[in-house]
Design an enzyme around this catalytic site. Structure first.
Site, PDB file in Angstrom:
ATOM      1  N   SER A 161       0.839  -1.188   0.000  1.00  0.00           N
ATOM      2  CA  SER A 161       0.000   0.000   0.000  1.00  0.00           C
ATOM      3  C   SER A 161       0.876   1.242   0.000  1.00  0.00           C
ATOM      4  O   SER A 161       1.961   1.251   0.591  1.00  0.00           O
ATOM      5  CB  SER A 161      -0.914   0.021   1.228  1.00  0.00           C
ATOM      6  OG  SER A 161      -0.161   0.070   2.423  1.00  0.00           O
ATOM      7  N   GLY A 163       2.863   2.656  -1.993  1.00  0.00           N
ATOM      8  CA  GLY A 163       4.232   2.613  -2.491  1.00  0.00           C
ATOM      9  C   GLY A 163       5.242   1.978  -1.568  1.00  0.00           C
ATOM     10  O   GLY A 163       6.445   2.003  -1.844  1.00  0.00           O
ATOM     11  N   GLU A 269      -4.229   5.528 -12.859  1.00  0.00           N
ATOM     12  CA  GLU A 269      -3.000   6.304 -12.986  1.00  0.00           C
ATOM     13  C   GLU A 269      -2.310   6.034 -14.326  1.00  0.00           C
ATOM     14  O   GLU A 269      -2.265   4.889 -14.791  1.00  0.00           O
ATOM     15  CB  GLU A 269      -2.037   5.978 -11.852  1.00  0.00           C
ATOM     16  CG  GLU A 269      -2.525   6.391 -10.477  1.00  0.00           C
ATOM     17  CD  GLU A 269      -1.499   6.071  -9.411  1.00  0.00           C
ATOM     18  OE1 GLU A 269      -0.409   6.672  -9.432  1.00  0.00           O
ATOM     19  OE2 GLU A 269      -1.781   5.210  -8.559  1.00  0.00           O
ATOM     20  N   GLU A 281      -1.410   2.151 -12.850  1.00  0.00           N
ATOM     21  CA  GLU A 281      -2.092   1.442 -11.772  1.00  0.00           C
ATOM     22  C   GLU A 281      -3.585   1.737 -11.815  1.00  0.00           C
ATOM     23  O   GLU A 281      -4.031   2.706 -12.441  1.00  0.00           O
ATOM     24  CB  GLU A 281      -1.542   1.860 -10.397  1.00  0.00           C
ATOM     25  CG  GLU A 281      -0.051   1.651 -10.208  1.00  0.00           C
ATOM     26  CD  GLU A 281       0.309   0.207  -9.897  1.00  0.00           C
ATOM     27  OE1 GLU A 281      -0.613  -0.617  -9.760  1.00  0.00           O
ATOM     28  OE2 GLU A 281       1.511  -0.098  -9.810  1.00  0.00           O
ATOM     29  N   ASP A 288      -5.908   8.487  -3.194  1.00  0.00           N
ATOM     30  CA  ASP A 288      -5.287   9.514  -2.352  1.00  0.00           C
ATOM     31  C   ASP A 288      -5.070  10.824  -3.107  1.00  0.00           C
ATOM     32  O   ASP A 288      -5.310  11.909  -2.560  1.00  0.00           O
ATOM     33  CB  ASP A 288      -3.978   9.006  -1.731  1.00  0.00           C
ATOM     34  CG  ASP A 288      -3.062   8.302  -2.715  1.00  0.00           C
ATOM     35  OD1 ASP A 288      -3.292   8.405  -3.932  1.00  0.00           O
ATOM     36  OD2 ASP A 288      -2.107   7.645  -2.253  1.00  0.00           O
ATOM     37  N   THR A 289      -4.664  10.757  -4.378  1.00  0.00           N
ATOM     38  CA  THR A 289      -4.490  11.989  -5.147  1.00  0.00           C
ATOM     39  C   THR A 289      -5.814  12.727  -5.334  1.00  0.00           C
ATOM     40  O   THR A 289      -5.831  13.939  -5.537  1.00  0.00           O
ATOM     41  CB  THR A 289      -3.875  11.703  -6.528  1.00  0.00           C
ATOM     42  OG1 THR A 289      -4.777  10.905  -7.296  1.00  0.00           O
ATOM     43  CG2 THR A 289      -2.545  10.980  -6.398  1.00  0.00           C
ATOM     44  N   ARG A 366       1.928   9.575   6.290  1.00  0.00           N
ATOM     45  CA  ARG A 366       1.010  10.689   6.073  1.00  0.00           C
ATOM     46  C   ARG A 366       0.108  10.853   7.292  1.00  0.00           C
ATOM     47  O   ARG A 366      -0.620   9.942   7.663  1.00  0.00           O
ATOM     48  CB  ARG A 366       0.141  10.445   4.838  1.00  0.00           C
ATOM     49  CG  ARG A 366       0.873  10.529   3.534  1.00  0.00           C
ATOM     50  CD  ARG A 366      -0.081  10.750   2.370  1.00  0.00           C
ATOM     51  NE  ARG A 366      -1.079   9.720   2.261  1.00  0.00           N
ATOM     52  CZ  ARG A 366      -1.032   8.701   1.410  1.00  0.00           C
ATOM     53  NH1 ARG A 366       0.003   8.569   0.610  1.00  0.00           N
ATOM     54  NH2 ARG A 366      -1.999   7.824   1.355  1.00  0.00           N
TER      55      ARG A 366
END
Length: 396
Positions: A161, A163, A269, A281, A288-289, A366
């Protein structure tokens, strides 16, 4: 008591069960409560962000098929909404066969939870352009495959998850450490790694796409983003991009979603290299983006996800104002962290700070996000960056 009016005009309260309760899950719960839904938040640790706003919560091992099935049957949800990859797909398949609604469906969850399955579908089955890749399950095979792919290259866990476990490998001497990192950060029972061509792209972007029950695909404006070590750092909408590139990305997305065929929101993505669009992906859930849509769009990604799988109307999606995000990262581990600098960050106009409420911080984790809007994207990005720099994660 709140109720939701479904398309058949029958008034009934709906219950959703969320598998994974991080910051994206938290925003989904908030939007769910606004629509009158009842929400159960499930995760592997206590006081996860979504648990703080849900009606009920439970801490379990979601990778254990029997435990997961028993909890779901206990709560009897109308919809099961996976928000993470590390869970028992066997449980979801069996529950779907028994009549439970999995969002978007168990097959899609299985295909997208492992990098090998989604890559095989896109590249080998649907003939969509991706980076060159292969799968490695034994270290002895790694050096040979690395020579075939060429250096530099990327090494990633098949399942992870945000990255985690991803490495850029410059030479053969770096393979051993990259292999260990990928294996150490693998989620679930999958132990292999994916070796992938490093694409020296010009930029990357996310195309948030809503798949309706009818099979119609609705596209949001592309979202630009930057990553570090495979993890999202900032995003912005709109993105300056050629119409021909957007058109190609939409064609690829439509081909994939027509195959997966489950209603909900998808974060897709892409890399852009010159006039070439390359699929990267896909996540069958809010991305999240896409948190930038909390301020950039008239309907944010979380509400779009809900409207799609609940089969509620989705009017035209409008851009309210150019918007940007920047994540707030922790520099070390703290139990019950505090946040310094909120006053300074909130002095920026048209800027919001969201603290996720994670009970423990770790280096690089984060912990929150800054969202800024402005008359142009450069000012929005600048304010988001500067405001985020004011906030420090600390201990009591």
């Amino acid at each position: 008591i709140s109720f939701i009016n479904m398309k058949d005009s029958i008034f009934s309260k709906k219950r959703i069960l969320l598998l994974g309760s991080g910051e994206l899950g938290k925003e989904l719960v908030i939007e769910s409560k606004r629509l009158g839904l009842e929400v159960i938040a499930i995760d592997r640790y206590e006081k996860a962000p979504a648990m703080q706003v849900a009606d009920y919560s439970r801490v379990i091992d979601m990778g254990d098929k029997n435990i997961l099935k028993n909890v779901i049957k206990e709560f009897k949800p109308d919809y099961i909404v996976p928000e993470i990859e590390a869970l028992s797909i066997e449980a979801l398949k069996e529950l779907e066969d028994e009549g439970f609604n999995i969002v978007p469906n168990a097959r899609t969850v299985e295909i997208t939870m492992n990098r090998d399955k989604i890559r095989d579908l896109a590249s080998r089955d649907l003939k969509i352009k991706t980076a060159k890749f292969d799968y490695i399950f034994e270290f002895d095979d790694l050096e040979k495959k690395a020579d075939e792919i060429g250096f530099p290259l990327l090494l990633k866990p098949l399942m992870s998850s945000s990255g985690k476990g991803q490495s850029l490998v410059e030479t053969k001497n770096d393979l051993q450490s990259a292999w260990k990192q990928a294996k150490a950060n693998s989620r679930g029972k999958v132990k292999g790694v994916i070796i992938e061509e490093f694409i020296n792209f010009d930029f990357e972007f996310t195309l948030l796409t809503v798949r309706k029950e009818s099979g119609e695909n609705i596209f949001c404006l592309p979202i630009g983003h930057l990553q570090s070590n495979g993890d999202y750092q900032c995003s912005w909408q709109p993105l300056e991009i050629k119409e021909s590139l957007i058109s190609e990305a939409k064609k690829m997305t439509t081909k994939i979603l027509n195959n997966l065929n489950g209603s909900g929101l998808y974060g897709v993505e892409f890399f852009v290299r010159g006039n070439e669009v390359i699929f990267s992906e896909l996540s069958p859930r809010p991305h999240d983006t896409g948190m930038v849509t909390l301020v950039s769009q008239n309907i944010n990604e979380f509400e779009l996800h809900l409207r799609a799988f609940l089969d509620l109307p989705i009017p035209h999606i409008n851009l309210i104002e150019p918007s940007a995000t920047r994540v707030i990262l922790s520099d070390q581990e703290y139990l019950d962290p505090i946040y310094i600098g909120l006053n300074e960050a909130l002095e920026f106009e048209k800027t919001k700070v969201l603290i996720f409420g994670k009970p423990v911080s770790r280096k690089g984790r984060r912990m929150g996000i800054v969202l800024s809007t402005n008359k142009n994207i450069d000012l929005a990005r600048q304010n988001a960056d500067e405001a985020a720099s004011k906030i420090k994660v600390s201990s009591h």
